[in-house]
Design a protein around this motif. Structure first.
Motif, PDB file in Angstrom:
ATOM      1  N   LEU A  60      46.862  51.921  34.025  1.00  0.00           N
ATOM      2  CA  LEU A  60      46.524  50.749  34.830  1.00  0.00           C
ATOM      3  C   LEU A  60      47.700  49.792  34.992  1.00  0.00           C
ATOM      4  O   LEU A  60      47.513  48.645  35.375  1.00  0.00           O
ATOM      5  N   VAL A  61      48.923  50.234  34.689  1.00  0.00           N
ATOM      6  CA  VAL A  61      50.071  49.334  34.786  1.00  0.00           C
ATOM      7  C   VAL A  61      50.380  49.006  36.243  1.00  0.00           C
ATOM      8  O   VAL A  61      50.609  47.849  36.606  1.00  0.00           O
ATOM      9  N   ASP A  62      50.373  50.011  37.086  1.00  0.00           N
ATOM     10  CA  ASP A  62      50.707  49.834  38.497  1.00  0.00           C
ATOM     11  C   ASP A  62      49.583  49.064  39.197  1.00  0.00           C
ATOM     12  O   ASP A  62      48.427  49.489  39.177  1.00  0.00           O
ATOM     13  N   PRO A  63      49.886  47.919  39.818  1.00  0.00           N
ATOM     14  CA  PRO A  63      48.837  47.155  40.518  1.00  0.00           C
ATOM     15  C   PRO A  63      48.184  47.961  41.636  1.00  0.00           C
ATOM     16  O   PRO A  63      47.032  47.729  41.977  1.00  0.00           O
ATOM     17  N   VAL A  65      47.421  51.094  41.396  1.00  0.00           N
ATOM     18  CA  VAL A  65      46.402  51.905  40.715  1.00  0.00           C
ATOM     19  C   VAL A  65      45.186  51.049  40.397  1.00  0.00           C
ATOM     20  O   VAL A  65      44.043  51.491  40.513  1.00  0.00           O
ATOM     21  N   GLN A  66      45.419  49.794  40.005  1.00  0.00           N
ATOM     22  CA  GLN A  66      44.311  48.879  39.738  1.00  0.00           C
ATOM     23  C   GLN A  66      43.463  48.677  40.994  1.00  0.00           C
ATOM     24  O   GLN A  66      42.231  48.670  40.938  1.00  0.00           O
ATOM     25  N   ALA A  67      44.128  48.519  42.136  1.00  0.00           N
ATOM     26  CA  ALA A  67      43.398  48.355  43.402  1.00  0.00           C
ATOM     27  C   ALA A  67      42.645  49.636  43.747  1.00  0.00           C
ATOM     28  O   ALA A  67      41.502  49.582  44.228  1.00  0.00           O
ATOM     29  N   GLN A  68      43.261  50.774  43.481  1.00  0.00           N
ATOM     30  CA  GLN A  68      42.615  52.064  43.745  1.00  0.00           C
ATOM     31  C   GLN A  68      41.374  52.228  42.871  1.00  0.00           C
ATOM     32  O   GLN A  68      40.321  52.695  43.340  1.00  0.00           O
ATOM     33  N   LEU A  69      41.490  51.812  41.617  1.00  0.00           N
ATOM     34  CA  LEU A  69      40.354  51.904  40.697  1.00  0.00           C
ATOM     35  C   LEU A  69      39.209  50.991  41.129  1.00  0.00           C
ATOM     36  O   LEU A  69      38.035  51.357  41.028  1.00  0.00           O
ATOM     37  N   LYS A  70      39.541  49.820  41.638  1.00  0.00           N
ATOM     38  CA  LYS A  70      38.512  48.889  42.112  1.00  0.00           C
ATOM     39  C   LYS A  70      37.718  49.498  43.274  1.00  0.00           C
ATOM     40  O   LYS A  70      36.482  49.429  43.312  1.00  0.00           O
ATOM     41  N   ILE A  71      38.429  50.114  44.211  1.00  0.00           N
ATOM     42  CA  ILE A  71      37.754  50.775  45.339  1.00  0.00           C
ATOM     43  C   ILE A  71      36.886  51.924  44.836  1.00  0.00           C
ATOM     44  O   ILE A  71      35.764  52.141  45.309  1.00  0.00           O
ATOM     45  N   TYR A  72      37.398  52.655  43.853  1.00  0.00           N
ATOM     46  CA  TYR A  72      36.655  53.785  43.277  1.00  0.00           C
ATOM     47  C   TYR A  72      35.341  53.309  42.650  1.00  0.00           C
ATOM     48  O   TYR A  72      34.288  53.919  42.843  1.00  0.00           O
ATOM     49  N   ASP A  73      35.397  52.199  41.900  1.00  0.00           N
ATOM     50  CA  ASP A  73      34.184  51.642  41.285  1.00  0.00           C
ATOM     51  C   ASP A  73      33.168  51.225  42.348  1.00  0.00           C
ATOM     52  O   ASP A  73      31.965  51.451  42.205  1.00  0.00           O
ATOM     53  N   GLU A  74      33.665  50.596  43.425  1.00  0.00           N
ATOM     54  CA  GLU A  74      32.769  50.172  44.504  1.00  0.00           C
ATOM     55  C   GLU A  74      32.138  51.382  45.191  1.00  0.00           C
ATOM     56  O   GLU A  74      30.953  51.365  45.550  1.00  0.00           O
ATOM     57  N   VAL A  95      41.246  58.728  47.662  1.00  0.00           N
ATOM     58  CA  VAL A  95      41.995  59.986  47.717  1.00  0.00           C
ATOM     59  C   VAL A  95      43.449  59.744  48.139  1.00  0.00           C
ATOM     60  O   VAL A  95      44.358  60.463  47.707  1.00  0.00           O
ATOM     61  N   GLU A  96      43.684  58.724  48.962  1.00  0.00           N
ATOM     62  CA  GLU A  96      45.028  58.428  49.458  1.00  0.00           C
ATOM     63  C   GLU A  96      45.831  57.559  48.493  1.00  0.00           C
ATOM     64  O   GLU A  96      46.989  57.255  48.744  1.00  0.00           O
ATOM     65  N   GLY A  97      45.235  57.150  47.362  1.00  0.00           N
ATOM     66  CA  GLY A  97      45.906  56.254  46.431  1.00  0.00           C
ATOM     67  C   GLY A  97      46.942  56.935  45.562  1.00  0.00           C
ATOM     68  O   GLY A  97      47.093  58.160  45.585  1.00  0.00           O
ATOM     69  N   PRO A  98      47.683  56.138  44.769  1.00  0.00           N
ATOM     70  CA  PRO A  98      48.807  56.673  43.991  1.00  0.00           C
ATOM     71  C   PRO A  98      48.409  57.496  42.765  1.00  0.00           C
ATOM     72  O   PRO A  98      49.167  58.352  42.331  1.00  0.00           O
ATOM     73  N   SER A  99      47.240  57.223  42.186  1.00  0.00           N
ATOM     74  CA  SER A  99      46.835  57.936  40.972  1.00  0.00           C
ATOM     75  C   SER A  99      46.214  59.287  41.324  1.00  0.00           C
ATOM     76  O   SER A  99      45.192  59.357  42.003  1.00  0.00           O
ATOM     77  N   LYS A 100      46.844  60.355  40.842  1.00  0.00           N
ATOM     78  CA  LYS A 100      46.345  61.699  41.118  1.00  0.00           C
ATOM     79  C   LYS A 100      44.996  61.924  40.443  1.00  0.00           C
ATOM     80  O   LYS A 100      44.105  62.580  41.002  1.00  0.00           O
ATOM     81  N   GLU A 101      44.830  61.380  39.214  1.00  0.00           N
ATOM     82  CA  GLU A 101      43.567  61.559  38.493  1.00  0.00           C
ATOM     83  C   GLU A 101      42.398  60.956  39.271  1.00  0.00           C
ATOM     84  O   GLU A 101      41.349  61.584  39.448  1.00  0.00           O
ATOM     85  N   LEU A 102      42.591  59.714  39.759  1.00  0.00           N
ATOM     86  CA  LEU A 102      41.537  59.062  40.538  1.00  0.00           C
ATOM     87  C   LEU A 102      41.298  59.802  41.849  1.00  0.00           C
ATOM     88  O   LEU A 102      40.153  59.952  42.289  1.00  0.00           O
ATOM     89  N   ALA A 103      42.368  60.263  42.462  1.00  0.00           N
ATOM     90  CA  ALA A 103      42.234  60.988  43.730  1.00  0.00           C
ATOM     91  C   ALA A 103      41.423  62.265  43.540  1.00  0.00           C
ATOM     92  O   ALA A 103      40.567  62.595  44.369  1.00  0.00           O
ATOM     93  N   ASP A 104      41.661  62.973  42.437  1.00  0.00           N
ATOM     94  CA  ASP A 104      40.914  64.205  42.171  1.00  0.00           C
ATOM     95  C   ASP A 104      39.435  63.918  41.955  1.00  0.00           C
ATOM     96  O   ASP A 104      38.564  64.638  42.448  1.00  0.00           O
ATOM     97  N   ARG A 105      39.142  62.849  41.208  1.00  0.00           N
ATOM     98  CA  ARG A 105      37.735  62.481  40.981  1.00  0.00           C
ATOM     99  C   ARG A 105      37.061  62.091  42.294  1.00  0.00           C
ATOM    100  O   ARG A 105      35.920  62.468  42.551  1.00  0.00           O
ATOM    101  N   ALA A 106      37.767  61.305  43.097  1.00  0.00           N
ATOM    102  CA  ALA A 106      37.208  60.872  44.379  1.00  0.00           C
ATOM    103  C   ALA A 106      36.957  62.064  45.290  1.00  0.00           C
ATOM    104  O   ALA A 106      35.932  62.129  45.974  1.00  0.00           O
ATOM    105  N   ARG A 107      37.864  63.022  45.287  1.00  0.00           N
ATOM    106  CA  ARG A 107      37.714  64.213  46.124  1.00  0.00           C
ATOM    107  C   ARG A 107      36.451  64.992  45.738  1.00  0.00           C
ATOM    108  O   ARG A 107      35.720  65.483  46.599  1.00  0.00           O
ATOM    109  N   MET A 108      36.187  65.067  44.448  1.00  0.00           N
ATOM    110  CA  MET A 108      34.980  65.748  43.975  1.00  0.00           C
ATOM    111  C   MET A 108      33.721  65.025  44.455  1.00  0.00           C
ATOM    112  O   MET A 108      32.762  65.645  44.921  1.00  0.00           O
ATOM    113  N   HIS A 109      33.728  63.680  44.374  1.00  0.00           N
ATOM    114  CA  HIS A 109      32.557  62.912  44.807  1.00  0.00           C
ATOM    115  C   HIS A 109      32.382  62.961  46.328  1.00  0.00           C
ATOM    116  O   HIS A 109      31.249  62.854  46.818  1.00  0.00           O
TER     117      HIS A 109
END
Length: 227
Positions: A60-63, A65-74, A95-109
């Motif tokens: 969560l260091v990269d701001p 990634v924080q913004a990407q995580l917020k969208i993911y939660d919403e 899916v278009e965000g910088p974190s590959k882990e979040l992008a993979d989870r979002a792609r699954m959903h």
């Protein structure tokens, strides 16, 4: 004279040895403690820096990634509310965000959301249970006419299925059909008495709360007509 010199040297040597004492246990332990402290402090200096803050394996260091995580939660919140179309839109941003882990989870959903959306458009039900499932799905999104069509087909295919009559009664309440709701609920209770207790706490039947027929049907013990 030589003997006297020898005795003198010997006595001097003895006095010198007497002055050189062996270290005590206390002094030895102090030396060991100081050595241990120095070793420990050296180890601390050699430790690697603490890892960056994480949440579920995502740094969560990269701001961004924080913004990407917020969208993911919403997006997940919309997903849980079965608002799959809107959830899919937000997940595609993740899916278009910088974190590959979040992008993979979002792609699954996204794939799951697409599957959940299919019953509203592409499903071709054949069995009573498939018609019932589609009818309930239509109720959940407020498509009353489509829901009734599917539930009627389900009832024709399985006229003794209590849960289908119960769902029709709930749909009748949602569309303001009091008489039909009472008739369907009565059949559901006749087929399975436990439906009486389910209906007592079911918010879908709030429309009938002031109807005396509803009270008589759900609380027959009050007038001695249980059964």
């Amino acid at each position: 004279m030589a003997r006297t010199l020898t005795r003198h040297i010997t006595s001097v040597s003895m006095r010198f040895m007497a002055k050189v004492r062996k270290p005590t246990r206390a002094s030895s332990s102090r030396v060991k403690s100081a050595s241990h402290s120095r070793t420990k402090s050296q180890k601390k200096k050699n430790l690697p820096p603490a890892p960056p803050a994480q949440r579920g394996g995502v740094e969560l260091v990269d701001p961004r990634v924080q913004a990407q995580l917020k969208i993911y939660d919403e997006a997940l919140s919309l997903f849980r509310q079965q608002k799959f179309a809107r959830a899919k839109q937000e997940l595609e941003k993740v899916v278009e965000g910088p974190s590959k882990e979040l992008a993979d989870r979002a792609r699954m959903h996204v794939k799951i959301a697409e599957q959940r959306m299919k019953p509203l458009h592409d499903q071709n039900p054949r069995t009573a249970d498939e018609h019932y499932q589609r009818g309930v799905a239509m109720m959940n999104v407020g498509r009353w006419d489509d829901a009734r069509e599917s539930l009627d087909k389900a009832r024709r295919a399985a006229p003794k299925a209590d849960h289908i009559h119960y769902a029709l009664a709930a749909l009748d309440c949602l569309t303001g059909e009091a008489d039909s709701a009472m008739a369907n609920l009565k059949v559901a209770i006749q087929l399975k008495s436990e439906n009486r207790y389910h209906a007592r706490n079911d918010e879908d039947f709030a429309f009938l709360q002031e109807d005396p027929r509803f009270t008589e049907l759900l609380y027959p013990e009050k007038d001695g007509t249980a059964g």
